[in-house]
Design a protein around this motif. Structure first.
Motif, PDB file in Angstrom:
ATOM      1  N   UNK A 240     -15.835  28.415  61.351  1.00 61.13           N
ATOM      2  CA  UNK A 240     -15.890  27.020  60.934  1.00 61.13           C
ATOM      3  C   UNK A 240     -14.746  26.714  59.984  1.00 61.13           C
ATOM      4  N   UNK A 241     -14.037  25.629  60.247  1.00 52.36           N
ATOM      5  CA  UNK A 241     -13.029  25.110  59.327  1.00 52.36           C
ATOM      6  C   UNK A 241     -13.483  23.750  58.838  1.00 52.36           C
ATOM      7  N   UNK A 242     -13.331  23.505  57.550  1.00 58.35           N
ATOM      8  CA  UNK A 242     -13.773  22.233  56.988  1.00 58.35           C
ATOM      9  C   UNK A 242     -12.920  21.811  55.811  1.00 58.35           C
ATOM     10  N   UNK A 243     -13.157  20.589  55.359  1.00 58.91           N
ATOM     11  CA  UNK A 243     -12.345  20.028  54.270  1.00 58.91           C
ATOM     12  C   UNK A 243     -13.099  19.933  52.959  1.00 58.91           C
ATOM     13  N   UNK A 270     -12.088  11.407  59.315  1.00 60.74           N
ATOM     14  CA  UNK A 270     -13.522  11.527  59.063  1.00 60.74           C
ATOM     15  C   UNK A 270     -14.131  12.818  59.590  1.00 60.74           C
ATOM     16  N   UNK A 271     -13.325  13.664  60.217  1.00 61.12           N
ATOM     17  CA  UNK A 271     -13.838  14.946  60.697  1.00 61.12           C
ATOM     18  C   UNK A 271     -13.983  15.896  59.511  1.00 61.12           C
ATOM     19  N   UNK A 272     -15.227  16.240  59.181  1.00 60.89           N
ATOM     20  CA  UNK A 272     -15.490  17.055  57.990  1.00 60.89           C
ATOM     21  C   UNK A 272     -15.436  18.545  58.277  1.00 60.89           C
ATOM     22  N   UNK A 273     -15.848  18.936  59.480  1.00 63.93           N
ATOM     23  CA  UNK A 273     -15.884  20.358  59.810  1.00 63.93           C
ATOM     24  C   UNK A 273     -15.930  20.538  61.319  1.00 63.93           C
ATOM     25  N   UNK A 274     -15.424  21.678  61.763  1.00 62.23           N
ATOM     26  CA  UNK A 274     -15.492  22.057  63.178  1.00 62.23           C
ATOM     27  C   UNK A 274     -15.919  23.512  63.259  1.00 62.23           C
ATOM     28  N   UNK A 275     -16.925  23.780  64.062  1.00 63.52           N
ATOM     29  CA  UNK A 275     -17.368  25.144  64.320  1.00 63.52           C
ATOM     30  C   UNK A 275     -17.031  25.496  65.757  1.00 63.52           C
ATOM     31  N   UNK A 276     -16.460  26.671  65.961  1.00 67.98           N
ATOM     32  CA  UNK A 276     -16.073  27.131  67.294  1.00 67.98           C
ATOM     33  C   UNK A 276     -16.780  28.440  67.605  1.00 67.98           C
ATOM     34  N   UNK A 277     -17.311  28.542  68.816  1.00 64.66           N
ATOM     35  CA  UNK A 277     -17.853  29.787  69.340  1.00 64.66           C
ATOM     36  C   UNK A 277     -16.884  30.325  70.389  1.00 64.66           C
ATOM     37  N   UNK A 278     -16.579  31.619  70.303  1.00 63.84           N
ATOM     38  CA  UNK A 278     -15.633  32.223  71.244  1.00 63.84           C
ATOM     39  C   UNK A 278     -15.894  33.722  71.277  1.00 63.84           C
ATOM     40  N   UNK A 279     -15.538  34.387  72.380  1.00 62.18           N
ATOM     41  CA  UNK A 279     -15.758  35.829  72.412  1.00 62.18           C
ATOM     42  C   UNK A 279     -14.769  36.589  71.544  1.00 62.18           C
ATOM     43  N   UNK A 308     -13.433  24.465  75.119  1.00 63.02           N
ATOM     44  CA  UNK A 308     -13.769  25.118  73.857  1.00 63.02           C
ATOM     45  C   UNK A 308     -15.207  24.776  73.470  1.00 63.02           C
ATOM     46  N   UNK A 309     -15.972  25.793  73.125  1.00 64.94           N
ATOM     47  CA  UNK A 309     -17.333  25.575  72.623  1.00 64.94           C
ATOM     48  C   UNK A 309     -17.239  25.201  71.153  1.00 64.94           C
ATOM     49  N   UNK A 310     -17.327  23.913  70.863  1.00 67.06           N
ATOM     50  CA  UNK A 310     -17.083  23.448  69.499  1.00 67.06           C
ATOM     51  C   UNK A 310     -18.117  22.419  69.076  1.00 67.06           C
ATOM     52  N   UNK A 311     -18.456  22.454  67.800  1.00 69.04           N
ATOM     53  CA  UNK A 311     -19.341  21.460  67.189  1.00 69.04           C
ATOM     54  C   UNK A 311     -18.533  20.678  66.168  1.00 69.04           C
ATOM     55  N   UNK A 312     -18.361  19.377  66.407  1.00 71.16           N
ATOM     56  CA  UNK A 312     -17.653  18.495  65.493  1.00 71.16           C
ATOM     57  C   UNK A 312     -18.674  17.837  64.572  1.00 71.16           C
ATOM     58  N   UNK A 313     -18.423  17.871  63.284  1.00 68.08           N
ATOM     59  CA  UNK A 313     -19.298  17.204  62.318  1.00 68.08           C
ATOM     60  C   UNK A 313     -18.463  16.153  61.591  1.00 68.08           C
ATOM     61  N   UNK A 314     -18.829  14.887  61.778  1.00 63.24           N
ATOM     62  CA  UNK A 314     -18.057  13.774  61.221  1.00 63.24           C
ATOM     63  C   UNK A 314     -18.817  13.098  60.089  1.00 63.24           C
ATOM     64  N   UNK A 315     -18.067  12.599  59.127  1.00 61.32           N
ATOM     65  CA  UNK A 315     -18.668  11.819  58.058  1.00 61.32           C
ATOM     66  C   UNK A 315     -18.923  10.404  58.534  1.00 61.32           C
TER      67      UNK A 315
END
Length: 336
Positions: A240-243, A270-279, A308-315
């Protein structure tokens, strides 16, 4: 990107009670300016905890001596001290990391760059000493002249630079070492594990009682730590990368440690964080940064295009809105 650890530690292990002849062993320690935690299911024939701890410490210590930018005697620090148009034979770890950096830079059309160290220092993020500043345009343009991953190339066992750039692999270093520790565990006959290094994490196999390893992905809040989603892992890495952990505010604006390599400025959206799943933990580490740099629209398009298996979390005001890609939903839908 941030030094010395890029990813915000958003994944925390969840432990449960179980009855089994097998046991879960754990070792912990410090590395890369942060911590690590490695758990595995012990079985007949697997090494003693003390033995494996020593082996892992050696792996991490050797890696630090190769890639650290916080010690003058590391291989990478010595390369960074060299002038333009120089080459130096480097350990495999550095060459592999630069190679992955080139792949990420090409795939993202320049939204990933391993030479941003001077920008981090200019903006006051280098070392996190609290001296963050907004530089003037002239200062920023001068430092941008020392940034550019395209000035790096690998020639056999040598790393070369055609300009006076400095390499900082912290954006993918922790994920890279998660993969290396996993490889070591597998070579030692351990198939059920959870490896976490500075927040980058990978897990596989089953715990005693035939339960999956689970992690909690945090809600990207400044004030408290709160689980946003619980995910089972079996062969996937999570990054996860976030601000919201490393930033400063000036005149009502939030400046995070994640930079746009072209403008030399922190990303602001407004993108607060992104989580990525990968092998691959290293690829997950890099992709989470790429998506955060690209932002909510371009990042979403990139994630869909590259599956990409990703979860975007926006404010959304004081609330958060989650947006999972189809690949992320497919991997986690059993958690619902």
């Amino acid at each position: 990107m941030v030094q010395p650890v890029i990813a915000v530690a958003l994944a925390a292990a969840l432990t449960g009670c179980f009855n089994s002849m097998e046991s879960v062993s754990e070792v912990t320690g410090s590395t890369m300016g942060s911590t690590y935690s490695i758990k595995w299911v012990s079985a007949e024939g697997t090494p003693a905890t003390e033995t494996l701890h020593e082996e892992i410490e050696t792996l991490l210590s050797d890696f630090d001596s190769e890639v650290s930018t916080w010690r003058d005697d590391s291989d990478l620090a010595q390369f960074n001290a060299m002038p333009a148009d120089s080459c130096r034979e480097m350990p495999a770890s550095v060459l592999e990391l630069v190679g992955l950096g080139h792949i990420l830079a090409e795939e993202s059309t320049g939204d990933f760059d391993l030479t941003l160290g001077p920008l981090l220092e200019l903006w006051g993020f280098h070392g996190g000493d609290g001296g963050q500043v907004v530089p003037d345009a002239e200062e920023l343009q001068a430092v941008l002249l020392t940034v550019g991953q395209q000035n790096l190339r690998v020639e056999g066992k040598q790393l070369c630079k055609s300009a006076n750039v400095q390499v900082d692999v912290s954006a993918i270093a922790a994920g890279y070492m998660v993969d290396k520790v996993v490889d070591h565990l597998l070579a030692r006959g351990i198939n059920s594990y959870m490896v976490e290094i500075t927040g980058e994490l990978k897990a596989a196999g089953m715990k005693p009682g035939q339960t999956h390893w689970k992690i909690a992905i945090e809600e990207p809040r400044d004030d408290e730590r709160m689980a946003h989603l619980i995910v089972k892992l079996d062969g996937q890495a999570v990054s996860t990368s976030g601000d919201y952990r490393n930033y400063f505010e000036y005149e009502g604006k939030r400046y995070s440690h994640t930079f746009d390599p072209r403008s030399g400025r922190p990303v602001m959206h407004e993108l607060a964080a992104v989580t990525v799943l990968h092998n691959s933990a290293a690829k997950a580490d890099g992709l989470s940064t790429v998506l955060l740099v690209k932002g909510p629209e371009k990042g979403w398009e990139f994630a869909l295009e590259h599956d990409v298996a990703a979860l975007f979390v926006l404010r959304d005001g004081t609330q958060f809105v989650s947006r999972p890609t189809p690949s992320f939903t497919a991997l986690t839908q059993s958690e619902e």
